[in-house]
Write a protein that holds these residues in place. Structure first.
Motif, PDB file in Angstrom:
ATOM      1  N   VAL A 207      12.250 -60.916 -30.485  1.00  0.00           N
ATOM      2  CA  VAL A 207      12.922 -60.554 -31.781  1.00  0.00           C
ATOM      3  C   VAL A 207      11.737 -60.022 -32.678  1.00  0.00           C
ATOM      4  O   VAL A 207      11.934 -59.174 -33.417  1.00  0.00           O
ATOM      5  N   ASN A 208      10.653 -60.370 -32.516  1.00  0.00           N
ATOM      6  CA  ASN A 208       9.479 -59.798 -33.444  1.00  0.00           C
ATOM      7  C   ASN A 208       8.582 -58.734 -32.847  1.00  0.00           C
ATOM      8  O   ASN A 208       7.572 -58.519 -33.187  1.00  0.00           O
ATOM      9  N   ASN A 209       8.960 -58.426 -31.454  1.00  0.00           N
ATOM     10  CA  ASN A 209       8.105 -57.572 -30.504  1.00  0.00           C
ATOM     11  C   ASN A 209       8.407 -56.289 -30.819  1.00  0.00           C
ATOM     12  O   ASN A 209       9.383 -56.107 -30.013  1.00  0.00           O
ATOM     13  N   ARG A 210       7.791 -55.246 -31.607  1.00  0.00           N
ATOM     14  CA  ARG A 210       8.161 -53.977 -31.649  1.00  0.00           C
ATOM     15  C   ARG A 210       7.778 -53.166 -30.177  1.00  0.00           C
ATOM     16  O   ARG A 210       8.348 -52.031 -30.215  1.00  0.00           O
ATOM     17  N   THR A 236      15.205 -39.090 -39.234  1.00  0.00           N
ATOM     18  CA  THR A 236      14.240 -39.262 -40.495  1.00  0.00           C
ATOM     19  C   THR A 236      13.644 -40.728 -40.600  1.00  0.00           C
ATOM     20  O   THR A 236      12.351 -41.022 -40.903  1.00  0.00           O
ATOM     21  N   ILE A 237      14.574 -41.855 -40.432  1.00  0.00           N
ATOM     22  CA  ILE A 237      13.826 -43.246 -40.504  1.00  0.00           C
ATOM     23  C   ILE A 237      12.997 -43.146 -39.202  1.00  0.00           C
ATOM     24  O   ILE A 237      11.949 -44.090 -39.316  1.00  0.00           O
ATOM     25  N   ALA A 238      13.163 -42.685 -38.171  1.00  0.00           N
ATOM     26  CA  ALA A 238      12.251 -42.940 -37.015  1.00  0.00           C
ATOM     27  C   ALA A 238      11.082 -42.256 -37.441  1.00  0.00           C
ATOM     28  O   ALA A 238       9.864 -43.047 -36.970  1.00  0.00           O
ATOM     29  N   ALA A 239      10.900 -41.251 -37.995  1.00  0.00           N
ATOM     30  CA  ALA A 239       9.459 -40.680 -38.444  1.00  0.00           C
ATOM     31  C   ALA A 239       8.921 -41.377 -39.149  1.00  0.00           C
ATOM     32  O   ALA A 239       7.717 -41.751 -39.109  1.00  0.00           O
ATOM     33  N   ARG A 240       9.565 -42.129 -40.194  1.00  0.00           N
ATOM     34  CA  ARG A 240       8.850 -43.180 -41.358  1.00  0.00           C
ATOM     35  C   ARG A 240       8.298 -44.232 -40.325  1.00  0.00           C
ATOM     36  O   ARG A 240       7.185 -44.756 -40.496  1.00  0.00           O
ATOM     37  N   LEU A 241       8.976 -44.905 -39.313  1.00  0.00           N
ATOM     38  CA  LEU A 241       8.578 -46.001 -38.542  1.00  0.00           C
ATOM     39  C   LEU A 241       7.280 -45.591 -37.644  1.00  0.00           C
ATOM     40  O   LEU A 241       6.477 -46.187 -37.467  1.00  0.00           O
ATOM     41  N   ALA A 242       7.498 -44.401 -37.166  1.00  0.00           N
ATOM     42  CA  ALA A 242       6.345 -43.854 -36.545  1.00  0.00           C
ATOM     43  C   ALA A 242       5.089 -43.748 -37.208  1.00  0.00           C
ATOM     44  O   ALA A 242       3.897 -44.103 -36.716  1.00  0.00           O
ATOM     45  N   GLN A 244       4.646 -45.595 -39.807  1.00  0.00           N
ATOM     46  CA  GLN A 244       4.351 -47.043 -40.429  1.00  0.00           C
ATOM     47  C   GLN A 244       3.676 -47.764 -39.242  1.00  0.00           C
ATOM     48  O   GLN A 244       2.698 -48.536 -39.391  1.00  0.00           O
ATOM     49  N   TYR A 245       4.136 -47.572 -37.886  1.00  0.00           N
ATOM     50  CA  TYR A 245       3.669 -48.533 -36.686  1.00  0.00           C
ATOM     51  C   TYR A 245       3.341 -47.332 -35.816  1.00  0.00           C
ATOM     52  O   TYR A 245       4.020 -47.147 -34.745  1.00  0.00           O
ATOM     53  N   PRO A 246       2.298 -46.738 -35.861  1.00  0.00           N
ATOM     54  CA  PRO A 246       1.739 -45.799 -34.982  1.00  0.00           C
ATOM     55  C   PRO A 246       1.533 -46.348 -33.588  1.00  0.00           C
ATOM     56  O   PRO A 246       1.818 -45.650 -32.607  1.00  0.00           O
ATOM     57  N   LYS A 247       1.209 -47.434 -33.498  1.00  0.00           N
ATOM     58  CA  LYS A 247       0.850 -48.136 -32.244  1.00  0.00           C
ATOM     59  C   LYS A 247       2.146 -48.281 -31.280  1.00  0.00           C
ATOM     60  O   LYS A 247       1.851 -47.912 -29.978  1.00  0.00           O
ATOM     61  N   SER A 248       3.281 -48.569 -31.705  1.00  0.00           N
ATOM     62  CA  SER A 248       4.288 -48.605 -30.820  1.00  0.00           C
ATOM     63  C   SER A 248       5.265 -47.644 -31.074  1.00  0.00           C
ATOM     64  O   SER A 248       6.317 -47.484 -30.105  1.00  0.00           O
ATOM     65  N   VAL A 513      -9.827 -49.041 -16.845  1.00  0.00           N
ATOM     66  CA  VAL A 513     -11.106 -49.056 -17.258  1.00  0.00           C
ATOM     67  C   VAL A 513     -11.944 -48.084 -16.749  1.00  0.00           C
ATOM     68  O   VAL A 513     -11.949 -47.596 -16.053  1.00  0.00           O
ATOM     69  N   GLY A 514     -12.814 -47.737 -17.714  1.00  0.00           N
ATOM     70  CA  GLY A 514     -13.959 -46.661 -17.286  1.00  0.00           C
ATOM     71  C   GLY A 514     -13.355 -45.335 -18.130  1.00  0.00           C
ATOM     72  O   GLY A 514     -14.199 -44.214 -18.087  1.00  0.00           O
ATOM     73  N   GLN A 515     -12.256 -45.224 -18.415  1.00  0.00           N
ATOM     74  CA  GLN A 515     -11.752 -44.210 -18.962  1.00  0.00           C
ATOM     75  C   GLN A 515     -11.448 -44.485 -20.429  1.00  0.00           C
ATOM     76  O   GLN A 515     -11.140 -45.372 -20.893  1.00  0.00           O
ATOM     77  N   PRO A 516     -11.644 -43.072 -21.111  1.00  0.00           N
ATOM     78  CA  PRO A 516     -11.511 -43.437 -22.740  1.00  0.00           C
ATOM     79  C   PRO A 516      -9.984 -43.639 -23.175  1.00  0.00           C
ATOM     80  O   PRO A 516      -9.040 -43.137 -22.485  1.00  0.00           O
ATOM     81  N   PRO A 517      -9.935 -44.607 -24.308  1.00  0.00           N
ATOM     82  CA  PRO A 517      -8.470 -44.848 -24.601  1.00  0.00           C
ATOM     83  C   PRO A 517      -7.908 -43.729 -25.235  1.00  0.00           C
ATOM     84  O   PRO A 517      -8.274 -42.886 -25.663  1.00  0.00           O
ATOM     85  N   ARG A 518      -6.477 -43.924 -24.961  1.00  0.00           N
ATOM     86  CA  ARG A 518      -5.519 -42.675 -25.314  1.00  0.00           C
ATOM     87  C   ARG A 518      -5.067 -43.132 -26.770  1.00  0.00           C
ATOM     88  O   ARG A 518      -4.817 -44.537 -27.342  1.00  0.00           O
ATOM     89  N   PRO A 519      -4.721 -42.354 -27.361  1.00  0.00           N
ATOM     90  CA  PRO A 519      -3.904 -42.228 -29.012  1.00  0.00           C
ATOM     91  C   PRO A 519      -2.739 -43.021 -28.737  1.00  0.00           C
ATOM     92  O   PRO A 519      -2.071 -43.118 -27.807  1.00  0.00           O
ATOM     93  N   PRO A 520      -2.349 -43.915 -29.640  1.00  0.00           N
ATOM     94  CA  PRO A 520      -0.878 -44.436 -29.617  1.00  0.00           C
ATOM     95  C   PRO A 520       0.111 -43.623 -29.415  1.00  0.00           C
ATOM     96  O   PRO A 520       0.261 -42.347 -29.980  1.00  0.00           O
ATOM     97  N   GLY A 521       1.076 -44.212 -28.576  1.00  0.00           N
ATOM     98  CA  GLY A 521       2.143 -43.213 -28.096  1.00  0.00           C
ATOM     99  C   GLY A 521       1.915 -42.355 -26.902  1.00  0.00           C
ATOM    100  O   GLY A 521       2.737 -41.705 -26.545  1.00  0.00           O
ATOM    101  N   GLN A 522       0.749 -42.356 -26.445  1.00  0.00           N
ATOM    102  CA  GLN A 522       0.313 -41.494 -25.408  1.00  0.00           C
ATOM    103  C   GLN A 522      -0.215 -42.447 -24.101  1.00  0.00           C
ATOM    104  O   GLN A 522      -0.912 -41.994 -23.299  1.00  0.00           O
TER     105      GLN A 522
END
Length: 811
Positions: A207-210, A236-242, A244-248, A513-522
């Motif tokens: 319930v608290n896991n985005r 519009t709301i989804a864009a605000r959430l993106a 606010q919470y870029p990781k998820s 492991v060994g590869q550069p980390p990807r940006p959030p959402g990718q």
């Protein structure tokens, strides 16, 4: 008008053979249309059974990364969408759940719905007894539920005092707050739910896991708000959430659909295709009856000429002939309704379960109205043109020709045109049916990536109330699976969750492991399965490289993982995945949420398996050993020997009850049955269209036979003269066949051109088949030409048997 209908009835009674054939032909065409329209009415036309149904919308998550329009959402995102929306009066979230009804004489598996309290204002439905739960109950500690009317009657014997009682579901007590009214079903599509319970107690860990996307959403628009306005607001709301919470929430948006369109969207193309097919069948039936009426009217031309000479107007005669056609249509419609009533029962029994509201189809007022319209349409199609044809002004010629009546070129041209239309429509239907048949054959022959034969499956769930500790989950499956594997007639026993074709899927994001980390959402993503060591052997999934899990892969040793070949090729192109390490970003249940997941070494690669449908190519999958990430819910799979053992269900139950005598043990079912459920709808579409195409071909053959037989009868004197002048029987046969096939060839050409254009509409229903498949068209032309040859041959033989002397005396 009444006098005309009485006269028409007397005329039809004088020709019972003609009348019966015409009525049966029309009954077949109208009945097929009425039966299919009843499905169209129930599924596509009738509003959803809720107040103000046009205000109901389905809201789906949308990810640009996967180009997916319909994905589930997380509970925190749902709460934000609900609280920030100005276009929705209410928004609810739900997911399917299940439980075992225990503390009764016999434990029973129940199917439920875990849903937020907003569902009741969204649907606008009040309970028939008691009350529903409210926002105050949307918390993890709530142990309340609302029963459906079906569950109240079948499981609790319509107990009038059920409200306020406590029942035990999976060893947890729930208080019954109320009972929904009869006929209530939500979701409208799919399996019936037995109860509704608050969402939060069913999934307390999520319930608290985005990042946990598993819920579906349904909302009600405010008065005067359009779907487009709501869709824009959700984005519009989804864009605000993106932000606010870029990781998820990066690259994640929302999409709003009409709830009715969301439910029926997948079956609409198939139903429209089948409706078009039965309309074509009706047109072919009308063409047959039109030919019968042309022959009958031509024989009555002297009668019509006499009536005209006595002062009857052409309009009056046409009206009387239309009266005969109308009576034929009404009788045909009555017979069609009977056939439709019978056909509806078959549709309910054999129709695919994923067609929404299929159980609601019936012969109702709209179906009656449609049948009446079909009857009137049929009258105009098959009766008007013959009536106009035989009442054209040729009074002197008609009176001079005697009873036989003239056979002008216009009549011949009209009959040929009707045959061309019948052949063209039949070929079009046969081509569509052939494409669906080949598509289904390709789909059925598709290898799922494992061997489903001799595999039996059952879903075992350990109740969380009794087994909260993951260590107990591990012990349970590690104890029962070895005992199942040594039963007589069993080759291997394993377990997995979620298993292919179980209507469940679980995805995890990860990094290499060994590869550069990807940006959030990718982040990289793959399907995630928890499996036991013998799962792959029980499923018949081939090991391509490396090794499978074994008893040494325990929780105390370094974590390991297996992947399929799709995973290896996608994420390690040109190299070896064996020995590489991945880190689960989301989906590692073996670690607390506040601790990072340790790297897992890839130790084996197996063949890719199709997970949801044979039509969907294998996805990238990773497999975690159950010993390192145990699950309380697993699909047990048992591979038997070729000689299927008896008593396996009893042995399975005994082994489970050795561990816990109170556990509910489901019935073992063949894995092939689960795969077969995904084939139900394409099989049903293929069967219906194939049946209607066959009927169309038979009707066309009857029409060809009737026209050729009538032509031979009309040309008996001509044939006799030709034979008296030296023509051979083979010459007569060739002449009749040539004249017939010249008309049929035109129909075939028209049908092929029409099919090439129309079959594009069913391209979305085809699997590995082109709408221009040459082999299908070749087979269809051969089959239809063969049917036409048979229909032509018997009248042609009659022409060969004509005695010249008898023919010369023919009048």
């Amino acid at each position: 008008m009444i006098a005309d209908l009485k006269f028409a009835l007397r005329m039809l009674a004088k020709a019972p053979g003609f009348s019966i054939i015409a009525i049966l032909t029309l009954a077949l065409g109208i009945g097929a249309n009425s039966a299919i329209f009843s499905v169209i009415d129930a599924v596509l036309l009738q509003s959803l059974p809720f107040p103000e149904p046009k205000q109901l919308v389905a809201i789906w998550s949308q990810t640009t990364r996967e180009n997916s329009e319909k994905e589930t959402e997380s509970v925190p995102d749902y709460v934000d969408l609900r609280d920030q929306s100005e276009t929705l009066s209410a928004l609810a979230a739900y997911t399917r759940t299940g439980a075992v009804l225990n503390n009764t004489e016999e434990s029973r598996q129940l199917y439920g719905l875990a849903v937020t309290s907003d569902i009741f204002p969204v649907l606008g439905v009040s309970p028939a007894r008691g009350r529903v739960y409210t926002r105050e109950n949307d918390n993890i500690d709530a142990r309340v539920l609302v029963l459906t009317d079906y569950a109240w009657k079948t499981l609790f014997n319509s107990d009038p005092n059920i409200v306020g009682k406590q029942i035990s579901l999976s060893w947890r007590l729930y208080t019954v707050l109320g009972v929904m009214p009869p006929g209530f079903q939500f979701p409208v599509e799919g399996e019936r739910a037995d109860y509704l319970q608050p969402l939060h107690p069913a999934v307390p860990d999520l319930v608290n896991n985005r990042d946990g996307h598993f819920i579906r959403m349904i909302g009600r628009l405010k008065s005067g708000v359009s779907i487009q306005q709501c869709d824009a607001e959700m984005k519009t709301i989804a864009a605000r959430l993106a932000q606010q919470y870029p990781k998820s929430n990066t690259n994640r948006s929302e999409r709003v659909f009409s709830l009715h369109n969301d439910i029926v969207g997948d079956v609409r193309p198939a139903l429209i295709t089948i409706l078009a097919a039965v309309v074509f069948v009706l047109l072919i039936a009308c063409a047959n009856v039109a030919n019968l009426l042309l022959a009958r009217a031509t024989a009555r031309q002297r009668e019509i000429a006499v009536r005209t000479a006595l002062g009857a107007s052409r309009f009056r005669i046409v009206r009387q002939l239309l009266g005969e056609g109308f009576l034929l249509s009404i009788f045909g419609a009555a017979g069609g309704l009977f056939l439709a009533w019978w056909g509806i029962d078959l549709l309910r029994i054999f129709g695919p379960r994923d067609v929404p509201r299929l159980g609601e189809i019936s012969i109702n007022a709209p179906v009656f109205a449609f049948t009446l319209i079909a009857a009137i349409f049929s009258t105009l199609v098959f009766a008007l043109i013959p009536a106009l044809q035989v009442t054209r002004p040729n009074l002197n010629e008609s009176l001079q020709e005697g009873n036989r009546g003239p056979v002008g070129p216009e009549s011949h041209y009209l009959r040929r045109l009707l045959i061309v239309a019948q052949v063209a429509l039949s070929l079009l239907l046969l081509a569509g049916a052939g494409l669906l048949i080949k598509s289904f054959a390709n789909l059925r022959a598709t290898k799922p990536g494992f061997d489903p034969s001799r595999a039996l499956v059952a879903n075992l769930i350990l109740p969380k109330a009794k087994y909260p500790d993951p260590e107990k989950h591990r012990q349970f499956f590690e104890q029962i699976l070895p005992k199942l594997a040594v039963l007589p007639g069993v080759e291997a026993a394993g377990a997995a969750f979620p298993m292919p074709f179980s209507n469940n899927d679980w995805g995890s994001t990860f990094s290499i492991v060994g590869q550069p980390p990807r940006p959030p959402g990718q982040e990289l993503e793959a399907s995630h399965l928890t499996v036991t060591p013998d799962y792959f052997r029980a499923m018949g999934t081939p090991l391509l490289r490396g090794r499978v899990f074994n008893s040494r892969d325990t929780k105390d040793l370094p974590p390991v993982v297996m992947v399929n070949d799709v995973f290896a090729q996608r994420f390690f192109p040109g190299g070896s995945a064996i020995g590489q390490q991945i880190v689960l970003i989301h989906g590692d249940n073996s670690q607390p949420s506040n601790q990072p997941s340790p790297p897992k070494e890839i130790v084996g690669i197996v063949g890719g398996s199709r997970h949801e449908s044979l039509a969907i190519a294998p996805l990238a999958e990773l497999y975690i050993p159950a010993s390192q990430d145990p699950s309380r819910r697993m699909d047990v799979v048992i591979r038997t020997t070729p000689n299927k053992p008896s008593g396996l269900q009893g042995s399975f139950r005994n082994i489970v009850h050795e561990f816990d005598k109170d556990l509910f043990v489901p019935t073992l079912e063949p894995l092939e049955n689960r795969i077969g459920l995904t084939l139900a709808q394409p099989r049903f579409n293929m069967f219906l269209l194939g049946t209607f195409a066959t009927v169309a071909m038979i009707l066309a053959g009857i029409g060809i036979y009737g026209v050729i037989a009538y032509t031979v009868a009309q040309r008996t004197k001509e044939i006799g003269i030709r034979m008296a002048l030296g023509a051979q029987k083979i010459d007569m046969l060739t002449m009749i066949l040539w004249q017939s096939f010249s008309v049929i060839a035109i129909g075939v050409i028209a049908g092929v051109l029409g099919a090439l254009a129309v079959t594009r509409l069913i391209s979305s229903q085809l699997y590995n088949v082109s709408t221009n498949d040459v082999s299908i068209y070749a087979i269809v032309i051969i089959v239809l030409s063969g049917a036409a040859l048979i229909a032509t041959y018997f009248p042609a033989r009659r022409a060969m048997a004509v005695d010249p002397i008898v023919a010369l005396r023919y009048e």
